[in-house]
Motif scaffolding. Sequence first.
Motif, short mmCIF file in Angstrom:
data_model
loop_
_atom_site.label_atom_id
_atom_site.label_comp_id
_atom_site.label_asym_id
_atom_site.label_seq_id
_atom_site.Cartn_x
_atom_site.Cartn_y
_atom_site.Cartn_z
N MET A 2 34.55 33.73 55.12
CA MET A 2 35.29 33.20 54.36
C MET A 2 35.84 34.32 53.43
SD MET A 2 33.41 29.53 53.60
CE MET A 2 33.31 28.46 54.80
N LEU A 3 35.05 35.31 52.92
CA LEU A 3 35.43 36.11 51.98
C LEU A 3 36.56 37.29 52.58
CD1 LEU A 3 32.44 37.19 50.10
CD2 LEU A 3 34.09 35.96 48.91
N LEU A 4 36.19 37.45 54.03
CA LEU A 4 37.23 38.30 54.71
C LEU A 4 38.35 37.50 55.03
CD1 LEU A 4 34.76 39.66 57.35
CD2 LEU A 4 35.54 40.84 55.44
N TYR A 39 37.11 30.17 47.07
CA TYR A 39 36.61 28.85 46.91
C TYR A 39 35.44 28.35 47.51
CZ TYR A 39 36.03 24.04 45.17
OH TYR A 39 35.48 22.95 44.41
N TYR A 40 35.92 28.37 49.12
CA TYR A 40 34.69 28.00 49.91
C TYR A 40 33.69 28.86 50.03
CZ TYR A 40 36.98 23.56 51.70
OH TYR A 40 37.38 22.20 51.82
N ALA A 41 34.14 30.21 49.94
CA ALA A 41 32.91 31.16 50.03
C ALA A 41 31.95 30.94 48.66
CB ALA A 41 33.47 32.44 49.88
N LEU A 42 32.49 30.60 47.61
CA LEU A 42 31.38 30.08 46.74
C LEU A 42 30.41 29.12 46.78
CD1 LEU A 42 30.39 30.75 43.93
CD2 LEU A 42 32.32 29.52 42.87
N LEU A 43 31.17 28.23 47.42
CA LEU A 43 30.40 26.79 47.93
C LEU A 43 29.18 27.36 48.77
CD1 LEU A 43 33.00 24.00 48.18
CD2 LEU A 43 31.64 24.59 46.27
N LEU A 82 32.12 22.24 55.43
CA LEU A 82 32.60 23.71 54.83
C LEU A 82 33.12 24.50 55.87
CD1 LEU A 82 29.82 24.49 52.26
CD2 LEU A 82 32.08 23.68 51.91
N SER A 83 32.48 24.47 56.99
CA SER A 83 33.31 25.15 58.17
C SER A 83 34.57 24.56 58.43
CB SER A 83 32.09 25.10 59.39
OG SER A 83 32.32 23.87 60.26
N VAL A 84 34.67 23.45 58.59
CA VAL A 84 35.88 22.99 58.82
C VAL A 84 36.97 23.26 57.93
CG1 VAL A 84 37.33 20.62 59.11
CG2 VAL A 84 35.03 21.01 60.33
N GLY A 85 36.78 23.16 56.64
CA GLY A 85 37.67 23.44 55.41
C GLY A 85 37.95 24.96 55.27
N GLY A 86 36.91 25.97 55.53
CA GLY A 86 37.17 27.17 55.34
C GLY A 86 37.10 28.08 56.38
N VAL A 87 36.94 27.48 57.55
CA VAL A 87 36.93 28.40 58.93
C VAL A 87 38.26 28.04 59.98
CG1 VAL A 87 35.80 29.38 60.61
CG2 VAL A 87 34.58 29.17 58.61
N PHE A 88 38.17 26.81 60.18
CA PHE A 88 39.18 26.44 61.45
C PHE A 88 40.26 26.45 60.83
CE2 PHE A 88 35.25 24.13 63.04
CZ PHE A 88 35.38 24.11 64.43
N LYS A 89 40.51 26.51 59.81
CA LYS A 89 41.87 26.63 59.20
C LYS A 89 42.48 28.04 59.04
CE LYS A 89 42.26 21.92 57.10
NZ LYS A 89 42.34 21.30 55.74
N MET A 90 41.65 29.03 59.15
CA MET A 90 42.08 30.49 58.85
C MET A 90 42.88 30.90 60.13
SD MET A 90 38.58 32.51 58.18
CE MET A 90 37.89 32.32 56.52
N ASP A 91 43.77 31.95 59.65
CA ASP A 91 44.88 32.46 60.58
C ASP A 91 44.27 33.59 61.17
OD1 ASP A 91 47.38 32.66 61.78
OD2 ASP A 91 48.26 33.92 60.17
#
Length: 363
Positions: free
Chosen positions: A178-180, A185-189, A227-236
């Motif tokens: 998530m940081l990459l 925000y999600y990385a902090l969670l 958290l994986s849904v909100g922070g990873v699946f939506k990544m470009d």
Amino acid sequence: MISTEWIYAIVSVLCAALLAFSSTPAVRVLAFKINAIDRAKDGRRMHKEPIPRIGGLAMFFGFFVSTLVFCDITRDLVAVWTGGFVLVLLGIVDDIYSLKPWMKAIVQFAVAFIPISQGIQISFLHLFGKTVLLGGWSIPVTVLWIVFVTNAVNLIDGLDGLACGVSTICAISLTVVMLLGGNAYYALLTAILAGSCAGFLPFNSNPAKIIMGDTGALFLGYTLSVLSVGGVFKMDAVLAFLIPLAIFGLPLFDTVFAIVRRVAHGKSPFAADRGHLHHRLIDMGFGHKQSVRILYSISGTLGIAAVLLMESSFVPAICLVTAALGLYIALYFIMKNSELRKLTGLENIDPHPDDIQSPDDGK
């Protein structure tokens, strides 16, 4: 010079760890008072003495307080809190009364709709530069993902420190990804969740003073999946959909193997057995701590592969995934083949060594 944001992030993770650590003794006393005790009733449970459950309550406490203090209160966070709280309550009841699997499944499916109601869902997948919209499949795919990951974490909760440690590794891997990806925000969670797990782990490591039970397994599985849904699946990212599959590779594959194994033997997928990889490692003669460290290594390797996928390093990532899962499959089947057992010198090993004391929640 470290920025103020990084200092607060580090403090928030330490806070979660300290809260989880300091509250665990109180949770342990509570477990005895409400009779949330795991007792050795069958061959799947390898510990000999009764051991308190509901340790997950300490992790939830550390996560909740730290995110309340250090994070912006968003709809996403409230969804994580709400669903996590419901599953913690479900876990406590199950750790006391041992609910039927279908009862827990109903609650898990219902809770999966909480983040969906706040817009946290898998609405598209990135496939080699192309975006595939899921449309009407978005909600069922998200529900299945959340429920599957939740149960996957629950199913690997069979040795002291295993599920907690693997969840910590998964959370750290998610944090780095998530940081990459620029999702601070999600990385902090996820970092705070990792801190909560780390604070509980000293009490949960072999020989465990307390296990997290369904209270912790359901909470961790749900929170990690959301958290994986909100922070990873939506990544470009080119292969964004493969990243969470790699991160959760160990518990996911163990769950798939468990379902296939049980169905192949004419049993219900919910029927507990003693065929998980951690059982097989013990049967192969590895000690408790050795078995846990082997599985930590596999999980960590898959986490590194996920980071490589984030950087579009497809070939190295696939090599790591293949190596990790190849080791998993080799270890899994080696106990089923008598010839392999002879070659490895394991044919005379006692599958239930007396010095092993580890909790298995009957999964």
